[in-house]
Design a protein around this motif. Structure first.
Motif, PDB file in Angstrom:
ATOM      1  N   UNK A  22       0.824  -1.213   0.000  1.00  0.00           N
ATOM      2  CA  UNK A  22       0.000   0.000   0.000  1.00  0.00           C
ATOM      3  C   UNK A  22       0.858   1.264   0.000  1.00  0.00           C
ATOM      4  N   UNK A  23       1.890   1.295   0.817  1.00  0.00           N
ATOM      5  CA  UNK A  23       2.761   2.471   0.854  1.00  0.00           C
ATOM      6  C   UNK A  23       3.439   2.651  -0.498  1.00  0.00           C
TER       7      UNK A  23
ATOM      8  N   UNK B  87      -4.997   7.994  -3.095  1.00  0.00           N
ATOM      9  CA  UNK B  87      -6.197   7.258  -3.474  1.00  0.00           C
ATOM     10  C   UNK B  87      -6.931   6.789  -2.221  1.00  0.00           C
ATOM     11  N   UNK B  88      -8.188   6.371  -2.453  1.00  0.00           N
ATOM     12  CA  UNK B  88      -9.053   5.933  -1.363  1.00  0.00           C
ATOM     13  C   UNK B  88      -8.839   4.456  -1.057  1.00  0.00           C
ATOM     14  N   UNK B  89      -9.447   4.001   0.032  1.00  0.00           N
ATOM     15  CA  UNK B  89      -9.388   2.580   0.383  1.00  0.00           C
ATOM     16  C   UNK B  89     -10.062   1.734  -0.694  1.00  0.00           C
ATOM     17  N   UNK B  90     -11.080   2.297  -1.345  1.00  0.00           N
ATOM     18  CA  UNK B  90     -11.751   1.573  -2.432  1.00  0.00           C
ATOM     19  C   UNK B  90     -10.787   1.340  -3.592  1.00  0.00           C
TER      20      UNK B  90
ATOM     21  N   UNK C 250      -8.948  -2.147  -5.251  1.00  0.00           N
ATOM     22  CA  UNK C 250      -8.858  -2.487  -6.677  1.00  0.00           C
ATOM     23  C   UNK C 250      -7.414  -2.802  -7.073  1.00  0.00           C
ATOM     24  N   UNK C 251      -6.469  -2.039  -6.545  1.00  0.00           N
ATOM     25  CA  UNK C 251      -5.066  -2.202  -6.918  1.00  0.00           C
ATOM     26  C   UNK C 251      -4.414  -3.428  -6.291  1.00  0.00           C
TER      27      UNK C 251
ATOM     28  N   UNK D 104     -12.452  -3.176   3.351  1.00  0.00           N
ATOM     29  CA  UNK D 104     -12.306  -3.162   4.815  1.00  0.00           C
ATOM     30  C   UNK D 104     -10.872  -3.462   5.222  1.00  0.00           C
ATOM     31  N   UNK D 105     -10.253  -4.436   4.564  1.00  0.00           N
ATOM     32  CA  UNK D 105      -8.866  -4.787   4.871  1.00  0.00           C
ATOM     33  C   UNK D 105      -7.938  -3.610   4.560  1.00  0.00           C
ATOM     34  N   UNK D 106      -8.108  -3.004   3.390  1.00  0.00           N
ATOM     35  CA  UNK D 106      -7.255  -1.866   3.019  1.00  0.00           C
ATOM     36  C   UNK D 106      -7.444  -0.708   3.979  1.00  0.00           C
TER      37      UNK D 106
END
Length: 198
Positions: free
Chosen positions: A27-28, A37-40, A44-45, A51-53
């Protein structure tokens, strides 16, 4: 807008252990290359759930690796990395820091190893000029600790002129693409199976 710091240094064992999670490192890395970007979007990425992100982003924020970015509404608030690079101690007299730093180094190595394997598996699909330009190799050198440290500094100096391209697309020449460069140097503790003739 304030310029992002070049690096953040982790020295708290809890922060080191928290960052050692592969999803958090991923993520970093994505926030540095494709954020904010958002958690959504993170889901996707990465292929993880939203929820996990969201959970992992909150943990990263707790230790100063990411922060809320301006903009967004409600739950769809974007996140951004707080620095371009993450650093941690190569040595510590504190056993808790040393153990956590070693665990993080191992986790980072494993994640990078998986990425290198995927790159090798897919390299035949690249245009010929990229296949010929990629570098895969190793060297066995006989160095003092001071020489090894100096070599690391000189490699860093070679890469610095290209760093600003990560955040300023206008600096990228035509045809420039993201290239991962790993710098790994370690003391050979076992017989590497190579003779002095190399």
């Amino acid at each position: 807008m304030m310029e992002q710091p070049r690096s953040i240094r982790l020295t708290d064992p809890r922060a080191l252990r928290a960052y050692a999670h592969p999803t958090r490192m991923t993520l970093v890395g994505l926030l540095r290359s494709e954020g904010p970007f958002t958690a959504t979007r993170a889901a996707e990425l990465t292929g993880e759930s939203v929820a996990s992100c969201s959970y992992h982003l909150r943990i990263l924020a707790k230790y100063g690796l990411v922060e809320q970015a301006p903009g967004g509404k409600g739950r769809e608030k974007p996140w951004q990395a707080t620095a371009r690079y993450t650093e941690w101690p190569g040595h510590s007299e504190d056993p808790a820091v040393a153990e956590a730093a070693d665990a993080l180094s191992g986790a980072a190595m494993e994640l990078n190893f998986q990425r290198v394997l995927r790159a090798v598996e897919k390299r035949r699909t690249l245009p010929r000029e990229w296949q010929e330009a990629e570098v895969f190799g190793d060297s066995l050198l006989h160095l003092t600790p001071e020489e090894l440290a100096d070599l690391g500094r000189r490699m860093e100096e070679l890469l610095r002129p290209y760093e600003d391209r990560a955040t300023d697309a206008a600096l990228r020449p035509e045809g420039a693409r993201p290239v991962s460069i790993l710098r790994i140097a370690y003391l050979e503790r076992e017989n590497p199976g190579r003779g002095e003739e190399e």
